[in-house]
Enzyme design. Structure first.
Site, PDB file in Angstrom:
ATOM      1  N   HIS A  15       0.876  -1.177   0.000  1.00 40.32           N
ATOM      2  CA  HIS A  15       0.000   0.000   0.000  1.00 40.32           C
ATOM      3  C   HIS A  15       0.912   1.225   0.000  1.00 40.32           C
ATOM      4  O   HIS A  15       1.812   1.318   0.851  1.00 40.32           O
ATOM      5  CB  HIS A  15      -0.861   0.039   1.262  1.00 40.32           C
ATOM      6  CG  HIS A  15      -1.842  -1.083   1.368  1.00 40.32           C
ATOM      7  ND1 HIS A  15      -3.149  -0.973   0.953  1.00 40.32           N
ATOM      8  CD2 HIS A  15      -1.716  -2.334   1.865  1.00 40.32           C
ATOM      9  CE1 HIS A  15      -3.795  -2.103   1.185  1.00 40.32           C
ATOM     10  NE2 HIS A  15      -2.932  -2.954   1.740  1.00 40.32           N
ATOM     11  N   ASN A  17       0.593   4.354   0.969  1.00 43.97           N
ATOM     12  CA  ASN A  17       0.684   5.086   2.236  1.00 43.97           C
ATOM     13  C   ASN A  17       1.063   4.187   3.414  1.00 43.97           C
ATOM     14  O   ASN A  17       1.213   4.673   4.528  1.00 43.97           O
ATOM     15  CB  ASN A  17      -0.619   5.841   2.516  1.00 43.97           C
ATOM     16  CG  ASN A  17      -0.680   7.146   1.749  1.00 43.97           C
ATOM     17  OD1 ASN A  17      -0.067   8.136   2.125  1.00 43.97           O
ATOM     18  ND2 ASN A  17      -1.387   7.150   0.621  1.00 43.97           N
ATOM     19  N   THR A  97      -3.014   1.935  -4.172  1.00 44.24           N
ATOM     20  CA  THR A  97      -3.284   3.140  -3.406  1.00 44.24           C
ATOM     21  C   THR A  97      -4.722   3.586  -3.636  1.00 44.24           C
ATOM     22  O   THR A  97      -5.327   3.288  -4.662  1.00 44.24           O
ATOM     23  CB  THR A  97      -2.286   4.269  -3.749  1.00 44.24           C
ATOM     24  OG1 THR A  97      -2.402   5.288  -2.750  1.00 44.24           O
ATOM     25  CG2 THR A  97      -2.516   4.866  -5.125  1.00 44.24           C
ATOM     26  N   THR A  98      -5.262   4.306  -2.659  1.00 47.08           N
ATOM     27  CA  THR A  98      -6.657   4.756  -2.698  1.00 47.08           C
ATOM     28  C   THR A  98      -6.713   6.175  -3.261  1.00 47.08           C
ATOM     29  O   THR A  98      -6.261   7.115  -2.596  1.00 47.08           O
ATOM     30  CB  THR A  98      -7.237   4.781  -1.259  1.00 47.08           C
ATOM     31  OG1 THR A  98      -6.807   3.621  -0.551  1.00 47.08           O
ATOM     32  CG2 THR A  98      -8.750   4.880  -1.273  1.00 47.08           C
ATOM     33  N   LYS A 100      -7.854   9.771  -3.754  1.00 43.27           N
ATOM     34  CA  LYS A 100      -8.570  10.563  -2.737  1.00 43.27           C
ATOM     35  C   LYS A 100      -8.963  11.935  -3.268  1.00 43.27           C
ATOM     36  O   LYS A 100      -8.204  12.540  -4.009  1.00 43.27           O
ATOM     37  CB  LYS A 100      -7.665  10.760  -1.510  1.00 43.27           C
ATOM     38  CG  LYS A 100      -7.309   9.441  -0.835  1.00 43.27           C
ATOM     39  CD  LYS A 100      -6.165   9.596   0.151  1.00 43.27           C
ATOM     40  CE  LYS A 100      -5.727   8.254   0.680  1.00 43.27           C
ATOM     41  NZ  LYS A 100      -4.903   7.465  -0.241  1.00 43.27           N
ATOM     42  N   GLU A 220      -8.808  -9.420   8.117  1.00 40.88           N
ATOM     43  CA  GLU A 220      -7.447  -9.386   8.688  1.00 40.88           C
ATOM     44  C   GLU A 220      -7.486  -8.922  10.137  1.00 40.88           C
ATOM     45  O   GLU A 220      -8.237  -8.051  10.479  1.00 40.88           O
ATOM     46  CB  GLU A 220      -6.558  -8.452   7.880  1.00 40.88           C
ATOM     47  CG  GLU A 220      -5.948  -9.146   6.678  1.00 40.88           C
ATOM     48  CD  GLU A 220      -5.285  -8.156   5.737  1.00 40.88           C
ATOM     49  OE1 GLU A 220      -4.117  -7.863   5.920  1.00 40.88           O
ATOM     50  OE2 GLU A 220      -5.972  -7.685   4.824  1.00 40.88           O
TER      51      GLU A 220
HETATM   52  C1  LIG Z   1      -4.313  -4.858   7.935  1.00 37.71           C
HETATM   53  N1  LIG Z   1      -4.137  -4.645   6.553  1.00 37.71           N
HETATM   54  C2  LIG Z   1      -4.985  -3.855   5.849  1.00 37.71           C
HETATM   55  N2  LIG Z   1      -6.284  -4.195   5.727  1.00 37.71           N
HETATM   56  C3  LIG Z   1      -7.127  -3.414   5.007  1.00 37.71           C
HETATM   57  N3  LIG Z   1      -6.758  -2.256   4.414  1.00 37.71           N
HETATM   58  C4  LIG Z   1      -5.480  -1.878   4.519  1.00 37.71           C
HETATM   59  C5  LIG Z   1      -4.520  -2.651   5.237  1.00 37.71           C
HETATM   60  N4  LIG Z   1      -3.334  -2.014   5.161  1.00 37.71           N
HETATM   61  C6  LIG Z   1      -3.553  -0.874   4.428  1.00 37.71           C
HETATM   62  N5  LIG Z   1      -4.844  -0.794   4.071  1.00 37.71           N
HETATM   63  C7  LIG Z   1      -5.506   0.286   3.276  1.00 37.71           C
HETATM   64  O1  LIG Z   1      -4.494   1.065   2.636  1.00 37.71           O
HETATM   65  C8  LIG Z   1      -4.623   2.449   3.007  1.00 37.71           C
HETATM   66  C9  LIG Z   1      -3.270   3.089   3.059  1.00 37.71           C
HETATM   67  O2  LIG Z   1      -2.708   3.171   1.769  1.00 37.71           O
HETATM   68  P1  LIG Z   1      -3.282   4.145   0.619  1.00 37.71           P
HETATM   69  O3  LIG Z   1      -3.794   5.403   1.252  1.00 37.71           O
HETATM   70  O4  LIG Z   1      -4.355   3.389  -0.101  1.00 37.71           O
HETATM   71  O5  LIG Z   1      -2.074   4.387  -0.253  1.00 37.71           O
HETATM   72  C10 LIG Z   1      -5.333   2.390   4.367  1.00 37.71           C
HETATM   73  O6  LIG Z   1      -5.999   3.601   4.666  1.00 37.71           O
HETATM   74  C11 LIG Z   1      -6.300   1.230   4.175  1.00 37.71           C
HETATM   75  O7  LIG Z   1      -7.449   1.662   3.480  1.00 37.71           O
END
Ligand SMILES: CNc1ncnc2c1ncn2[C@@H]1O[C@H](COP(=O)(O)O)[C@@H](O)[C@H]1O
Length: 220
Positions: A15, A17, A97-98, A100, A220
């Site tokens: 991810h 972020n 990535t999300t 935004k 998870e």
């Molecule tokens: C326990 N593991 C997980 N389970 C679910 N969602 C997860 C995660 N780890 C990360 N994210 C998702 O990725 C976003 C951060 O990266 P981006 O802003 O998208 O780049 C988090 O806000 C969440 O929505």
């Protein structure tokens, strides 16, 4: 340990972020602290804490998004994250990535993703192939007689479980528009206790019909 680092690797679950250097997060937090927007010492503790619970992990993501969600920072973290993976000899990276919206600074999901692509183009330590042919050149494969390192990157656009059906659909349409820029799929992620699967079903079905790959987080 040395041999693990030099071994070529494939990273399928990064991810954006969630992959930022602590040093960058602390620098960004210090900057916001100086502007009085946050209390740096409190944020520093949250960033440096280890062994977090699920609740703490998602609280940290909310904090990270406050620190990173403007175009130039998104570009910076994308560049750094790719360079960090490449330095560990990751040769194929699926980065999710999300996209935004941030009305206060005129950021749309589209401009967020433009900032990500700008970050991919800004990488200097390694050649980046993200499926965008204008980037590929025979000359870039060789640097003073020795092959340049190369990392293949494909992008997944994430839908956060806090989003609405319409917002999820907007992300899928954006992924379709960006297929030529290395977007290969859609990810459903976010806090597992938030939202209902049914909210995202139309967007995920549409993504499938359009030939996008799908990955979902659950439990998870
Ligand atoms: C326990 N593991 C997980 N389970 C679910 N969602 C997860 C995660 N780890 C990360 N994210 C998702 O990725 C976003 C951060 O990266 P981006 O802003 O998208 O780049 C988090 O806000 C969440 O929505």
């Amino acid at each position: 340990m040395e041999s693990w680092v030099s071994m070529p690797k494939v990273e399928l679950h990064a991810h954006l972020n969630g992959s930022i250097r602590d040093s960058t997060l602390l620098e960004l937090a210090r900057g916001l602290g100086e502007k009085g927007a946050i209390v740096f010492s409190e944020v520093e503790q949250v960033i440096l804490k280890r062994d977090r619970s699920l609740k703490e992990v998602f609280r940290l993501f909310d904090l990270i998004h406050i620190l990173t969600t403007d175009q130039s920072t998104v570009t910076r973290i994308t560049k750094e994250v790719v360079e960090d993976f490449a330095s560990e000899n990751v040769v194929y990276l699926e980065l999710r990535t999300t996209p935004k919206n941030n009305d206060s600074i005129g950021m749309t999901k589209h401009s967020y993703m433009e900032a990500v692509i700008k970050g991919l183009r800004a990488v200097t330590t390694v050649d980046v192939d993200f499926g965008c042919h204008e980037m590929e050149s025979d000359a870039s494969d060789v640097c003073i007689g020795s092959p340049r390192k190369k990392i293949y990157i494909r992008l997944l656009l994430s839908i956060d479980r806090r989003e609405s059906t319409a917002s999820a659909m907007e992300t899928v349409k954006l992924a379709m528009e960006m297929k030529e820029l290395g977007v290969v799929g859609i990810d459903l992620s976010g806090h597992p206790l938030v939202g209902e699967w049914i909210t995202f079903l139309p967007a995920l079905q549409f993504a499938r019909e359009q030939g996008l790959s799908i990955t979902v987080h659950c439990g998870e």
